[in-house]
Design a protein around this motif. Sequence first.
Motif, PDB file in Angstrom:
ATOM      1  N   LYS A   1       0.837  -1.207   0.000  1.00 18.01           N
ATOM      2  CA  LYS A   1       0.000   0.000   0.000  1.00 18.01           C
ATOM      3  C   LYS A   1       0.869   1.254   0.000  1.00 18.01           C
ATOM      4  CE  LYS A   1      -4.070  -1.961   2.283  1.00 18.01           C
ATOM      5  NZ  LYS A   1      -4.926  -1.962   3.490  1.00 18.01           N
ATOM      6  N   ALA A   2       1.913   1.246   0.837  1.00 18.98           N
ATOM      7  CA  ALA A   2       2.802   2.410   0.903  1.00 18.98           C
ATOM      8  C   ALA A   2       3.460   2.666  -0.446  1.00 18.98           C
ATOM      9  CB  ALA A   2       3.863   2.199   1.982  1.00 18.98           C
ATOM     10  N   ALA A   3       3.905   1.593  -1.101  1.00 22.52           N
ATOM     11  CA  ALA A   3       4.611   1.741  -2.371  1.00 22.52           C
ATOM     12  C   ALA A   3       3.691   2.264  -3.467  1.00 22.52           C
ATOM     13  CB  ALA A   3       5.215   0.401  -2.781  1.00 22.52           C
ATOM     14  N   HIS A   4       2.446   1.827  -3.469  1.00 17.00           N
ATOM     15  CA  HIS A   4       1.531   2.315  -4.500  1.00 17.00           C
ATOM     16  C   HIS A   4       1.114   3.758  -4.231  1.00 17.00           C
ATOM     17  CE1 HIS A   4       1.069  -1.213  -7.036  1.00 17.00           C
ATOM     18  NE2 HIS A   4       1.083  -1.951  -5.947  1.00 17.00           N
ATOM     19  N   LEU A   5       1.179   4.186  -2.966  1.00 16.50           N
ATOM     20  CA  LEU A   5       0.877   5.582  -2.649  1.00 16.50           C
ATOM     21  C   LEU A   5       2.062   6.498  -2.946  1.00 16.50           C
ATOM     22  CD1 LEU A   5      -1.033   5.053   0.724  1.00 16.50           C
ATOM     23  CD2 LEU A   5      -1.999   6.056  -1.360  1.00 16.50           C
ATOM     24  N   SER A   6       3.289   5.976  -2.749  1.00 17.88           N
ATOM     25  CA  SER A   6       4.518   6.764  -2.995  1.00 17.88           C
ATOM     26  C   SER A   6       5.494   5.922  -3.802  1.00 17.88           C
ATOM     27  CB  SER A   6       5.149   7.202  -1.665  1.00 17.88           C
ATOM     28  OG  SER A   6       4.297   8.053  -0.953  1.00 17.88           O
ATOM     29  N   PRO A   7       5.207   5.702  -5.087  1.00 21.39           N
ATOM     30  CA  PRO A   7       5.979   4.736  -5.874  1.00 21.39           C
ATOM     31  C   PRO A   7       7.411   5.153  -6.178  1.00 21.39           C
ATOM     32  CG  PRO A   7       4.385   5.883  -7.259  1.00 21.39           C
ATOM     33  CD  PRO A   7       4.082   6.283  -5.855  1.00 21.39           C
ATOM     34  N   ARG A   8       7.788   6.380  -5.860  1.00 19.69           N
ATOM     35  CA  ARG A   8       9.163   6.812  -6.122  1.00 19.69           C
ATOM     36  C   ARG A   8       9.910   7.166  -4.841  1.00 19.69           C
ATOM     37  NH1 ARG A   8      10.817   8.143 -11.034  1.00 19.69           N
ATOM     38  NH2 ARG A   8      12.026   9.948 -10.312  1.00 19.69           N
ATOM     39  N   ASP A   9       9.325   6.852  -3.702  1.00 16.81           N
ATOM     40  CA  ASP A   9       9.989   7.111  -2.424  1.00 16.81           C
ATOM     41  C   ASP A   9      11.042   6.028  -2.192  1.00 16.81           C
ATOM     42  OD1 ASP A   9      10.650   6.945   0.388  1.00 16.81           O
ATOM     43  OD2 ASP A   9       8.948   8.272   0.775  1.00 16.81           O
ATOM     44  N   PRO A  10      12.335   6.382  -2.151  1.00 18.62           N
ATOM     45  CA  PRO A  10      13.384   5.350  -2.034  1.00 18.62           C
ATOM     46  C   PRO A  10      13.240   4.465  -0.805  1.00 18.62           C
ATOM     47  CG  PRO A  10      14.344   7.460  -2.657  1.00 18.62           C
ATOM     48  CD  PRO A  10      12.912   7.736  -2.305  1.00 18.62           C
ATOM     49  N   LEU A  11      12.876   5.046   0.345  1.00 19.52           N
ATOM     50  CA  LEU A  11      12.753   4.247   1.561  1.00 19.52           C
ATOM     51  C   LEU A  11      11.599   3.261   1.456  1.00 19.52           C
ATOM     52  CD1 LEU A  11      13.588   3.601   4.463  1.00 19.52           C
ATOM     53  CD2 LEU A  11      12.092   5.464   5.228  1.00 19.52           C
ATOM     54  N   VAL A  12      10.471   3.730   0.965  1.00 21.55           N
ATOM     55  CA  VAL A  12       9.309   2.858   0.795  1.00 21.55           C
ATOM     56  C   VAL A  12       9.619   1.736  -0.188  1.00 21.55           C
ATOM     57  CG1 VAL A  12       6.953   2.774  -0.119  1.00 21.55           C
ATOM     58  CG2 VAL A  12       7.617   4.606   1.454  1.00 21.55           C
TER      59      VAL A  12
ATOM     60  N   GLY B   1      12.818   3.057  -7.048  1.00 19.11           N
ATOM     61  CA  GLY B   1      13.458   3.830  -5.985  1.00 19.11           C
ATOM     62  C   GLY B   1      14.744   4.491  -6.451  1.00 19.11           C
ATOM     63  N   LEU B   2      15.547   3.752  -7.218  1.00 23.54           N
ATOM     64  CA  LEU B   2      16.805   4.312  -7.727  1.00 23.54           C
ATOM     65  C   LEU B   2      16.552   5.400  -8.764  1.00 23.54           C
ATOM     66  CD1 LEU B   2      18.940   1.044  -8.020  1.00 23.54           C
ATOM     67  CD2 LEU B   2      19.351   2.971  -6.467  1.00 23.54           C
ATOM     68  N   GLY B   3      15.391   5.351  -9.408  1.00 25.66           N
ATOM     69  CA  GLY B   3      15.051   6.402 -10.358  1.00 25.66           C
ATOM     70  C   GLY B   3      14.930   7.759  -9.691  1.00 25.66           C
ATOM     71  N   ASN B   4      14.653   7.763  -8.394  1.00 23.47           N
ATOM     72  CA  ASN B   4      14.539   9.015  -7.657  1.00 23.47           C
ATOM     73  C   ASN B   4      15.771   9.304  -6.811  1.00 23.47           C
ATOM     74  OD1 ASN B   4      12.780  11.239  -7.258  1.00 23.47           O
ATOM     75  ND2 ASN B   4      12.353  10.546  -5.179  1.00 23.47           N
ATOM     76  N   ASP B   5      16.634   8.296  -6.627  1.00 24.58           N
ATOM     77  CA  ASP B   5      17.859   8.471  -5.837  1.00 24.58           C
ATOM     78  C   ASP B   5      18.849   7.387  -6.261  1.00 24.58           C
ATOM     79  OD1 ASP B   5      19.836   8.940  -4.023  1.00 24.58           O
ATOM     80  OD2 ASP B   5      18.655   8.488  -2.228  1.00 24.58           O
ATOM     81  N   ASP B   6      19.586   7.665  -7.352  1.00 25.54           N
ATOM     82  CA  ASP B   6      20.467   6.641  -7.913  1.00 25.54           C
ATOM     83  C   ASP B   6      21.775   6.479  -7.142  1.00 25.54           C
ATOM     84  OD1 ASP B   6      21.723   8.978  -8.618  1.00 25.54           O
ATOM     85  OD2 ASP B   6      21.802   8.558 -10.771  1.00 25.54           O
ATOM     86  N   ARG B   7      21.940   7.227  -6.066  1.00 28.64           N
ATOM     87  CA  ARG B   7      23.127   7.096  -5.226  1.00 28.64           C
ATOM     88  C   ARG B   7      22.766   6.592  -3.824  1.00 28.64           C
ATOM     89  NH1 ARG B   7      27.783   9.376  -6.644  1.00 28.64           N
ATOM     90  NH2 ARG B   7      28.283   9.990  -4.493  1.00 28.64           N
ATOM     91  N   ASN B   8      21.652   5.910  -3.721  1.00 29.83           N
ATOM     92  CA  ASN B   8      21.192   5.394  -2.431  1.00 29.83           C
ATOM     93  C   ASN B   8      21.905   4.076  -2.129  1.00 29.83           C
ATOM     94  OD1 ASN B   8      19.493   3.827  -0.528  1.00 29.83           O
ATOM     95  ND2 ASN B   8      18.127   5.587  -0.688  1.00 29.83           N
TER      96      ASN B   8
END
Length: 279
Positions: free
Chosen positions: A140-151, A175-182
């Motif tokens: 549910k969290a991922a579908h609500l925030s699909p680009r949040d690296p932590l989620v 997730g890497l699409g929004n933070d490729d250095r995570n």
Amino acid sequence: RSLACVEHNPADRPSSFEAVRDELSRILRKRHHREVRLPSLPVPVGADYWNNKAVSFHALQRHEEALQYYERALLLDLQDGDLWQNKGAVLVSLKRFEEAIESLNRAASLSPADSDVWNNMGLAHLELRQLDSALGCFRKAAHLSPRDPLVCKNFAEVLCEQGQVEEAMEWITKGLGNDDRNPALLELKGFALLALRQPQQASECFDDALKIAPRRFGLWKGKALAHERLRQFGEVLDACDRALELMPGDGELLTLKANAVAPAPTGAAPPVVGEAADV
């Protein structure tokens, strides 16, 4: 001269207590020929005040005090989903997972579109090893925030643990699409590639991540595993040594290092060690 606040006509009366204070101040100033300070009225304290105080203590890792302030805020406003979410988050930090889930369920009923609610509830279920519930919350969290690296990372980790590695890779990529250095996401990607039997790509992924986080234990461990799969035993020994500098005495790495010193004959399947066994 009479005070305006006792005028018979309501339209001539002051519109606020501040106006009354101003009038009294003018009278006192005129009578005493100096500035006279009237005592200030106490400012009403609302739920936001206690919530902000709690957030500050939570950021300072003073979780017990933060919890007290969240509870004070909730005494003033039981219908604020953010307050229930914040209380649940601090309960997760305190490892009081059952209570956290209760609080987060209240938050979900008030703020069902808040991904933080579902992410924190997933963490609580995960700590209790309630994997199906954790997976549902993270989904549910991922579908609500699909680009949040932590989620994305949390969801992908549970997917990997459940053997759904291909779907996990999709969320790692998002997730890497929004933070490729995570570093955490890159580490998880490396272990997922190992599970997909792509050790060369995994090795390259760990190398990229080590340029960003050269003292991250999991990256050196993953690099050692990738080189073992590639039967590059010199690189295995080097990666094991670097990892053991960060976490001396790690039994899995010591076994991996011993196997690299006396490798199995070519064609024999290497033993599964560490996180790769979990992915």
